[in-house]
Motif scaffolding. Structure first.
Motif, short mmCIF file in Angstrom:
data_model
loop_
_atom_site.label_atom_id
_atom_site.label_comp_id
_atom_site.label_asym_id
_atom_site.label_seq_id
_atom_site.Cartn_x
_atom_site.Cartn_y
_atom_site.Cartn_z
N ILE A 129 0.81 -1.23 0.00
CA ILE A 129 0.00 0.00 0.00
C ILE A 129 0.84 1.28 0.00
O ILE A 129 0.57 2.20 -0.77
N ASP A 130 1.89 1.34 0.83
CA ASP A 130 2.67 2.58 0.89
C ASP A 130 3.63 2.73 -0.29
O ASP A 130 4.18 3.81 -0.52
N GLU A 131 3.83 1.63 -1.01
CA GLU A 131 4.77 1.66 -2.14
C GLU A 131 4.05 1.82 -3.48
O GLU A 131 4.69 1.85 -4.53
N LEU A 132 2.72 1.96 -3.46
CA LEU A 132 2.00 2.05 -4.74
C LEU A 132 2.40 3.28 -5.57
O LEU A 132 2.46 3.19 -6.80
N PRO A 133 2.74 4.43 -4.96
CA PRO A 133 3.25 5.53 -5.80
C PRO A 133 4.48 5.09 -6.61
O PRO A 133 4.63 5.46 -7.78
N LEU A 134 5.32 4.24 -6.00
CA LEU A 134 6.49 3.72 -6.72
C LEU A 134 6.06 2.79 -7.85
O LEU A 134 6.72 2.73 -8.89
N VAL A 135 4.98 2.04 -7.63
CA VAL A 135 4.49 1.15 -8.70
C VAL A 135 4.00 2.00 -9.88
O VAL A 135 4.20 1.65 -11.04
N PHE A 136 3.39 3.16 -9.59
CA PHE A 136 2.97 4.08 -10.66
C PHE A 136 4.21 4.48 -11.49
O PHE A 136 4.17 4.47 -12.71
N LEU A 137 5.30 4.84 -10.80
CA LEU A 137 6.50 5.27 -11.54
C LEU A 137 7.14 4.09 -12.27
O LEU A 137 7.58 4.23 -13.41
N ALA A 138 7.15 2.91 -11.63
CA ALA A 138 7.70 1.71 -12.29
C ALA A 138 6.93 1.46 -13.59
O ALA A 138 7.53 1.14 -14.63
N ALA A 139 5.61 1.63 -13.53
CA ALA A 139 4.77 1.41 -14.71
C ALA A 139 5.15 2.38 -15.82
O ALA A 139 5.18 2.02 -17.01
N ALA A 140 5.46 3.62 -15.44
CA ALA A 140 5.84 4.64 -16.44
C ALA A 140 7.17 4.27 -17.11
O ALA A 140 7.43 4.67 -18.24
N CYS A 141 8.00 3.48 -16.40
CA CYS A 141 9.31 3.09 -16.93
C CYS A 141 9.28 1.72 -17.60
O CYS A 141 10.31 1.23 -18.08
N ALA A 142 8.12 1.05 -17.57
CA ALA A 142 8.03 -0.33 -18.08
C ALA A 142 7.60 -0.35 -19.54
O ALA A 142 7.02 0.61 -20.05
N GLU A 143 7.87 -1.51 -20.17
CA GLU A 143 7.44 -1.72 -21.56
C GLU A 143 5.99 -2.19 -21.54
O GLU A 143 5.70 -3.22 -20.91
N GLY A 144 5.08 -1.42 -22.14
CA GLY A 144 3.67 -1.83 -22.18
C GLY A 144 2.80 -1.01 -21.24
O GLY A 144 3.24 0.02 -20.70
N THR A 145 1.56 -1.46 -21.05
CA THR A 145 0.59 -0.70 -20.25
C THR A 145 0.24 -1.46 -18.98
O THR A 145 -0.20 -2.61 -19.04
N THR A 146 0.42 -0.81 -17.85
CA THR A 146 0.17 -1.43 -16.54
C THR A 146 -1.16 -0.97 -16.00
O THR A 146 -1.51 0.21 -16.13
N LEU A 147 -1.87 -1.91 -15.36
CA LEU A 147 -3.16 -1.59 -14.77
C LEU A 147 -3.08 -1.76 -13.25
O LEU A 147 -2.71 -2.83 -12.77
N ILE A 148 -3.40 -0.68 -12.53
CA ILE A 148 -3.46 -0.73 -11.05
C ILE A 148 -4.91 -0.46 -10.67
O ILE A 148 -5.45 0.60 -10.98
N LYS A 149 -5.56 -1.45 -10.03
CA LYS A 149 -6.96 -1.29 -9.59
C LYS A 149 -7.05 -1.73 -8.13
O LYS A 149 -6.07 -2.17 -7.55
#
Ligand code: S3P
Length: 432
Positions: free
Chosen positions: A314-334
Motif C-alpha cells: 500500500i505505501d509503495e504504490l506511488p512507486l508502482v505508478f513510476l515503475a509502470a511509467a518506466c516499463a514496456e507496455g501498459t500497466t493496470l493498477i486497480k
C-alpha cells in the motif's frame, strides 16, 4: 528542504542501510510506555512522525531518553497515564494519532487531538466507530480532526469484523482492548501489516492469531527490555526502484525488515521482471523478519497488478505508478481506493505528476492505467506528501532534463536522510 532538484545520473551502486522502520518505531514507543519496566529501542527511526509519538507519550507521563541512536523508555504501565496539560498535536502522523486514539479512549481523563493540514483532511471515523462500540466517548469534527475523547471508567470487550484493509484501525482496537477485563476478537479478511501483533507477543500479551481471527485478553504488558528495529522496507523501496530503472546499477540493502505483510512491492516488481534477491537472516534476536536485498538494473515489463498484492504494497504504490511509467507496455493498477485517504490523494497526485512528466495515464476511482514511455523532466508538486515527493524525485533516473519537486518538507516525516542516502548510491538530488 522545500524545493528539491534531481539531476540525471548514470549508474547507481553501493551497500547501504536505511533508517529504522516507521510503523515498528511507533509501536515500540507505545508498547514500551504501556508496559512495566524499561525498554531499550535500538535503530529507531528519528523523524518528525516518531517525534510526535515521543512528544505525546511524554505529555502522558512517560520518561523517554534519547542517546546515541538508542531510545530508553521507562514504562508507566496501563494505569500510569496522566491527563495531558495541552492539546495533543500529531502533526502529519496518521499512524500515531490512530494508535493513540485506542489508548486515550480508555482513560479516566479527557484529551483533545489535532494535526496538520494533511492530517485534518483524513478520515478518523473509521477508528472512532469501533472504539465507541467498546464504550468510548469520541467527538469528531464530521469524522475528521479535531477530536475530543471524553473520560470514561472502563472500556468493554468487542467482537469486531474489520471491513477496511487498515492496520491502523486493527492496532487501535488491539491497544484499547489491553484496558478491558476480558477477551476482544477481531475478524478480518485482509492481511494488513502485523507489527502490533508481533510486538504484543514480545510484551507477553495474551494474544492469539488463528486464520482470520485475532483474540486478545486485557491486562498488563511486560517489557522484553530490548527491541532492535529493522530498516524500513518502505524507505528501502525508493533505493530499489531507483536501481531497477537506472542502467548498469547494483545495490545491496542490509538489515532491512522483511515482514511478509510488507513484501507486496517486491513481489509486484518481480512480476514486472525485476532482478531482486531477498535473503532472510537471523539477527539481533528480532521477532520481525530481517535480512538483505540485492537489486540489479532491470527491463521492467507491464502487468495487471494482482488484487491480492495491493494491501501489502500500500505505501509503495506511488512507486508502482513510476515503475509502470518506466516499463514496456501498459500497466493496470486497480483495487487501490485506500490510496485516496493517505497523506494526499495519492491516485490524483501520481496521475497529475506522471502526466506532467509526459506519461500517458488514465485515472480510475480505484487506480490508474499507465503506459510506459519516455519521461521528460518537469517541475512537480509534492501535494504535501512525503512518498509522492520522494517517488517523483526518482523520475530523473529516466529523464534527460532534471525533475524538480516543490514542497518537499514532509520528507522529514519518514526519511529525513533521503537526499543523502540516495546521493550516496549515485543520485544527484539538491536543494533548488
Ligand atoms: C500503517 C498502516 C497503513 C500504512 C501507514 C502505516 C501502520 O495505513 O499506509 O503508512 O503503521 O499501521 P492504514 O492502516 O490506513 O492502511
Amino acid at each position: 528542504m522545500n524545493t528539491l532538484i534531481s539531476n540525471k545520473v548514470n549508474s547507481l551502486n553501493g551497500e547501504i542501510e536505511v533508517p529504522g522502520d516507521k510503523s515498528i518505531s511507533h509501536r515500540a514507543v507505545l508498547l514500551s510506555m504501556l508496559s512495566e519496566g524499561q525498554t531499550i529501542l535500538e535503530n529507531y527511526l528519528s523523524s518528525e512522525d516518531i517525534n510526535r509519538t515521543i512528544e505525546v507519550s511524554r505529555y502522558l507521563g512517560a520518561d523517554i531518553y534519547l542517546k546515541n541512536e538508542i531510545m530508553e523508555v521507562h514504562g508507566i504501565g496501563l494505569e500510569g497515564l496522566v491527563k495531558p496539560k495541552r492539546i495533543l498535536d500529531f502533526g502529519n502522523a496518521g499512524t500515531s494519532i490512530r494508535l493513540f486514539m485506542g489508548i486515550l479512549a480508555a482513560q479516566n481523563f479527557e484529551s483533545a487531538l489535532t494535526g496538520d493540514k494533511s492530517l485534518k483532511k483524513r478520515p478518523m471515523e473509521r477508528v472512532a466507530e469501533p472504539l465507541r462500540a467498546m464504550g468510548a466517548i469520541i467527538e469528531t469534527n464530521e469524522g475528521k480532526l479535531p477530536i475530543t475523547i471524553k473520560a470514561i471508567n472502563k472500556l468493554n470487550n468487542l467482537s469486531y469484523k474489520l471491513d477496511i484493509p487498515s492496520a491502523q484501525i486493527k492496532s487501535s482496537i488491539l491497544l484499547a482492548s489491553l484496558f478491558t477485563d476480558g477477551k476482544t476478537v477481531i475478524k478480518t479478511n485482509f492481511k494488513t501489516r502485523d507489527h502490533t501483533e508481533i510486538m504484543l507477543k514480545d510484551f507477553s500479551a495474551g494474544i492469539e492469531i488463528k486464520n482470520n481471527t485475532i483474540s486478545i485478553d486485557g491486562g498488563n504488558l511486560t517489557s522484553p527490555e530490548y527491541i532492535y528495529i529493522p530498516g524500513d522496507l518502505s524507505s528501502a523501496s525508493f533505493l530499489i526502484l531507483a536501481t531497477l530503472i537506472s542502467k548498469e546499477s547494483k545495490i545491496k540493502i542490509k538489515n532491512v525488515g522483511l515482514n511478509p505483510t510488507r513484501m507486496g512491492f517486491i513481489e509486484i516488481m518481480k512480476l514486472m521482471n525485476a532482478d531482486i534477491e531477498v535473503n532472510v537472516e537471523n539477527k539481533f534476536n528480532s521477532k520481525e523478519k530481517i535480512g538483505s536485498i540485492l537489486v540489479r538494473s532491470s527491463n521492467l515489463k507491464a502487468i495487471d497488478v494482482p488484487k491480492n498484492l495491493i494491501t501489502s504494497a500500500i505505501d509503495e504504490l506511488p512507486l508502482v505508478f513510476l515503475a509502470a511509467a518506466c516499463a514496456e507496455g501498459t500497466t493496470l493498477i486497480k483495487n487501490a481506493k485506500e490510496l485516496r485517504f493517505k497523506e494526499s490523494d495519492r491516485i490524483k497526485a501520481m496521475v497529475t505528476n506522471l502526466s506532467s512528466l509526459s506519461i500517458e495515464v488514465k485515472e480510475y476511482d480505484d487506480g490508474a492505467r499507465i503506459k510506459g514511455g519516455p519521461i521528460k523532466g518537469a517541475t512537480l508538486e509534492s501535494f504535501d506528501d512525503h512518498r509522492v515527493a520522494m517517488t517523483c524525485l526518482l523520475a530523473s533516473c529516466r529523464s534527460e532534463s532534471p525533475v524538480i519537486v516543490r514542497n518537499c518538507f514532509n520528507i522529514n516525516t519518514s526519511f529525513p536522510t533521503f537526499k543523502e542516502t540516495m546521493n550516496s548510491i549515485g543520485m544527484d538530488i539538491n536543494e533548488y
